[in-house]
Design a protein around this motif. Structure first.
Motif, short mmCIF file in Angstrom:
data_model
loop_
_atom_site.label_atom_id
_atom_site.label_comp_id
_atom_site.label_asym_id
_atom_site.label_seq_id
_atom_site.Cartn_x
_atom_site.Cartn_y
_atom_site.Cartn_z
N ARG A 1 4.52 1.91 21.17
CA ARG A 1 4.63 2.09 19.72
C ARG A 1 6.02 2.56 19.32
NH1 ARG A 1 -1.16 5.03 18.24
NH2 ARG A 1 -2.45 3.12 18.31
N ASP A 2 6.57 3.50 20.09
CA ASP A 2 7.92 3.97 19.79
C ASP A 2 8.93 2.83 19.91
OD1 ASP A 2 6.95 6.48 19.35
OD2 ASP A 2 7.51 7.28 21.32
N ALA A 3 8.79 2.04 20.96
CA ALA A 3 9.72 0.93 21.15
C ALA A 3 9.56 -0.11 20.05
CB ALA A 3 9.48 0.29 22.52
N GLU A 4 8.31 -0.39 19.67
CA GLU A 4 8.07 -1.37 18.61
C GLU A 4 8.59 -0.87 17.27
OE1 GLU A 4 4.37 -4.12 16.93
OE2 GLU A 4 4.00 -2.47 18.32
N ARG A 5 8.46 0.44 17.02
CA ARG A 5 8.97 1.02 15.78
C ARG A 5 10.49 0.86 15.69
NH1 ARG A 5 6.92 5.64 16.40
NH2 ARG A 5 4.98 5.19 15.32
N VAL B 1 3.19 -2.22 3.68
CA VAL B 1 2.19 -1.70 2.74
C VAL B 1 2.73 -1.82 1.32
CG1 VAL B 1 3.05 0.67 2.95
CG2 VAL B 1 0.72 0.27 2.17
N LEU B 2 1.87 -2.30 0.43
CA LEU B 2 2.15 -2.35 -1.00
C LEU B 2 1.24 -1.32 -1.66
CD1 LEU B 2 3.67 -3.73 -3.34
CD2 LEU B 2 1.80 -5.38 -3.47
N PRO B 3 1.77 -0.11 -1.98
CA PRO B 3 0.90 0.95 -2.53
C PRO B 3 0.38 0.59 -3.91
CG PRO B 3 3.20 1.62 -2.56
CD PRO B 3 3.15 0.32 -1.83
N ARG B 4 -0.61 1.34 -4.35
CA ARG B 4 -1.22 1.08 -5.65
C ARG B 4 -0.19 1.14 -6.78
NH1 ARG B 4 -6.53 1.73 -7.38
NH2 ARG B 4 -7.06 2.82 -5.44
N GLU B 5 0.72 2.13 -6.72
CA GLU B 5 1.70 2.26 -7.79
C GLU B 5 2.74 1.14 -7.77
OE1 GLU B 5 2.82 5.07 -4.39
OE2 GLU B 5 1.01 4.50 -5.52
N GLY B 6 2.80 0.40 -6.69
CA GLY B 6 3.73 -0.73 -6.61
C GLY B 6 3.11 -2.06 -7.00
N GLN B 7 1.84 -2.04 -7.38
CA GLN B 7 1.15 -3.28 -7.75
C GLN B 7 1.10 -3.42 -9.27
OE1 GLN B 7 -2.73 -3.48 -5.80
NE2 GLN B 7 -1.96 -2.30 -4.07
N ILE B 8 1.29 -4.64 -9.75
CA ILE B 8 1.22 -4.91 -11.18
C ILE B 8 -0.22 -4.73 -11.64
CG2 ILE B 8 1.52 -6.67 -12.97
CD1 ILE B 8 3.75 -7.84 -11.32
N PRO B 9 -0.47 -3.90 -12.66
CA PRO B 9 -1.86 -3.66 -13.08
C PRO B 9 -2.51 -4.91 -13.63
CG PRO B 9 -0.30 -2.73 -14.65
CD PRO B 9 0.50 -3.17 -13.47
N LYS B 10 -3.81 -5.00 -13.42
CA LYS B 10 -4.65 -6.09 -13.93
C LYS B 10 -4.26 -7.45 -13.34
CE LYS B 10 -5.42 -3.72 -18.35
NZ LYS B 10 -5.33 -3.80 -19.82
N ARG B 11 -3.50 -7.46 -12.26
CA ARG B 11 -3.17 -8.71 -11.59
C ARG B 11 -3.70 -8.63 -10.18
NH1 ARG B 11 -2.04 -11.04 -16.33
NH2 ARG B 11 -0.53 -9.80 -17.48
N SER B 12 -4.58 -9.51 -9.79
CA SER B 12 -5.29 -9.37 -8.52
C SER B 12 -4.84 -10.44 -7.55
CB SER B 12 -6.80 -9.47 -8.74
OG SER B 12 -7.14 -10.72 -9.31
N ARG C 1 4.43 7.99 10.57
CA ARG C 1 3.11 7.79 11.16
C ARG C 1 2.33 6.73 10.39
NH1 ARG C 1 0.97 13.98 12.48
NH2 ARG C 1 2.67 14.54 13.92
N ASP C 2 2.72 6.56 9.12
CA ASP C 2 2.10 5.53 8.29
C ASP C 2 2.94 4.26 8.41
OD1 ASP C 2 0.37 4.34 6.62
OD2 ASP C 2 0.84 5.52 4.84
N ALA C 3 2.89 3.40 7.42
CA ALA C 3 3.63 2.15 7.46
C ALA C 3 5.13 2.43 7.40
CB ALA C 3 3.20 1.26 6.30
N GLN C 4 5.90 1.64 8.17
CA GLN C 4 7.35 1.77 8.15
C GLN C 4 7.96 1.06 6.95
OE1 GLN C 4 8.06 0.74 12.59
NE2 GLN C 4 9.90 1.78 11.89
#
Length: 490
Positions: A122-126, A163-174, A193-196
């Motif tokens: 994991r360290d090497a892949e990161r 990762v595309l967090p909720r605040e980075g998503q256009i509202p009402k567009r799915s 530890r989370d998404a890079q």
């Protein structure tokens, strides 16, 4: 030997799939096996682990010192036993012995080895992912929607996930699983530890990068985006300028029959985009930024970075926009505070009699407008008005109207000069009665159509005509705005 006849082939496959250096992977396996052997045979033994590339297996050697009499079997070996392994060995030599019975390391030792290998991989892949994407931070990436986790969207970029967090998503567009998606690579983390990789579709930079992809003049540096403001999913404004006089920056961004801007609108799933010409003059800039609404006059306060914008009465709701959206976006675009007022209200504010109404405690601009429109044009007139009529005009209760009458009586009256027909302050007691009669019987409410009209470039135009050339460059119009009372400030 550890039963690793296919180990070499497995290592090659992992290195190809993950992009990890083979030497790093071999070091991880050697460390894992060394940890497992010490758990099995004790930590006091001198253990050496090597990967034999020719045989494709892990070899484990135990080193012990040759002595005449053995006191510690883990670190010492007798001379007779040592010479059976190596006839040329001498006392005090360190003899290495290959361990052939390490295939059965036990469950605990094997689990420990597995954890060490996973952690090192994991360290090497990161590190590989960081090196691969650190130069792409601040650019647009393409991916496929992989899955959804607690409102976050996991995007597969090929070699890794972002990762595309909720605040980075256009509202009402799915989006649904398997859809292709483009997003702005906002952050590349080296230790996480989370998404890079963190993406965004709501930041201003995403809109700017989309125009860079669609408009060659922007990519070449001929046209520059000077500012951008967005309310993601609803509306956006960008200001553009050109370094060449023969290149229209707005036309370049709009494209033939709107093709370029429409590609951006489709990517943003219908977000309306206004493209306005940039200007170094704040008055001209706000004239363009508030389009399609017309602007009559602009007053610039550079010290407080405040713009007072006066618009025709029928253009007020268009200038402010639905729920203040138009003026709010213009304020963000310019980084100035913008106060929008109608011509009628501005004329009222310039009238000293109107100011006497505002001087009454509890009277705001909205109530003052209602009183002024009902013919109650000053505090002196208000003091003489019956409570019932005052309550109906101001839309308040009779008790509050009675209180306003008492407060208005303390406000100095104003009179209209008969020579110049200009309101003047008159505080003489002998003139109070005459001034009140003049205000109530002779002075009509100000006519907004007679207000001075100043075009956005600072030129005064008679008869309410205004320069509207900059509005023809707008890419979209704000129609159907809800009318609002008074002015808007952002």
């Amino acid at each position: 030997m550890v039963g690793t006849e296919n180990l070499k082939r497995i290592l090659d496959q992992i290195c190809r799939d993950k992009g990890i250096d083979k030497a790093l992977l071999i070091d991880a396996i050697e460390e894992a096996v060394r940890s497992a052997v010490r758990k099995k045979f004790g930590s006091r033994r001198d253990i050496e682990v090597q990967f034999n590339d020719e045989l494709g297996e892990i070899e484990v050697f135990q080193y012990r010192t040759v002595v005449e009499e053995v006191f510690d079997e883990e670190t010492e070996i007798s001379l007779d036993e040592a010479r059976r392994l190596d006839p040329e060995v001498e006392l005090e030599d360190d003899l290495g012995e290959k361990l052939d019975n390490i295939a059965d390391l036990g469950r605990i030792a094997a689990q420990s080895a597995k954890q060490v290998i996973i952690h090192r991989m994991r360290d090497a892949e990161r590190e590989v992912i960081y090196d691969m994407f650190r130069d792409r931070e601040g650019s647009i990436v393409n991916g496929i929607v992989q899955r959804f986790e607690r409102g976050k969207m996991i995007i597969n970029l090929g070699r890794t996930d972002a990762v595309l967090p909720r605040e980075g998503q256009i509202p009402k567009r799915s989006f649904k699983q398997g859809d292709r998606i483009r997003a702005y690579l906002q952050e590349v983390r080296q230790e996480s530890r989370d998404a890079q990789l963190v993406l965004s579709r709501t930041c201003n930079e995403f809109l700017v990068k989309l125009f860079e992809l669609e408009v060659p003049e922007i990519a070449e540096g001929i046209v520059k985006i000077m500012g951008c403001s967005r309310e993601p999913g609803f509306r956006a404004k960008i200001a553009v300028s050109s370094i060449e006089s023969d290149v229209d920056p707005v036309g370049a961004c709009v494209g033939l029959k709107g093709s370029r801007v429409q590609n951006v609108v489709q990517e943003l799933q219908g977000e309306r985009i206004d493209i306005v010409p940039w200007s170094p003059d704040p008055a001209k800039y706000v004239y363009n930024a508030l389009a399609p609404a017309e602007v009559s006059m602009v007053i610039v306060d550079e010290e407080n970075r405040l713009l007072l914008v006066v618009v025709p009465d029928d253009q007020l709701s268009l200038a402010i926009g639905r729920q203040g959206q138009n003026v709010r976006l213009a304020s963000k675009l310019m980084s100035w505070r913008i106060d929008v007022k109608s011509e009628q209200r501005y004329a009222n504010l310039e009238d000293p009699r109107y100011q006497t109404l505002l001087a009454i405690e509890g009277v705001d601009e909205g109530m003052a407008d209602r009183l002024f429109a009902a013919g109650i044009v000053s505090a002196a007139v208000l003091a003489e008005t019956e409570p019932e009529a005052l309550a109906a005009a101001a839309r308040i209760g009779e008790e509050q109207a009675a209180e306003l009458k008492q407060l208005a009586a303390a406000i100095p009256p104003v009179a209209v000069s008969p020579e110049e027909n200009v309101p003047v302050v008159n505080t003489s007691p002998a003139a109070n009665d005459e001034s009140e009669q003049t205000e109530s019987e002779q002075s009509p409410a100000p006519d907004a159509s007679k207000a001075v009209v100043d075009s956005g470039d600072g030129e005064t135009a008679a008869g309410g005509q205004k320069d509207t050339t900059s509005q023809d460059n707008m890419s979209s119009a704000d129609n159907g705005e809800q009318p609002e009372n008074g002015g808007g400030e952002s």
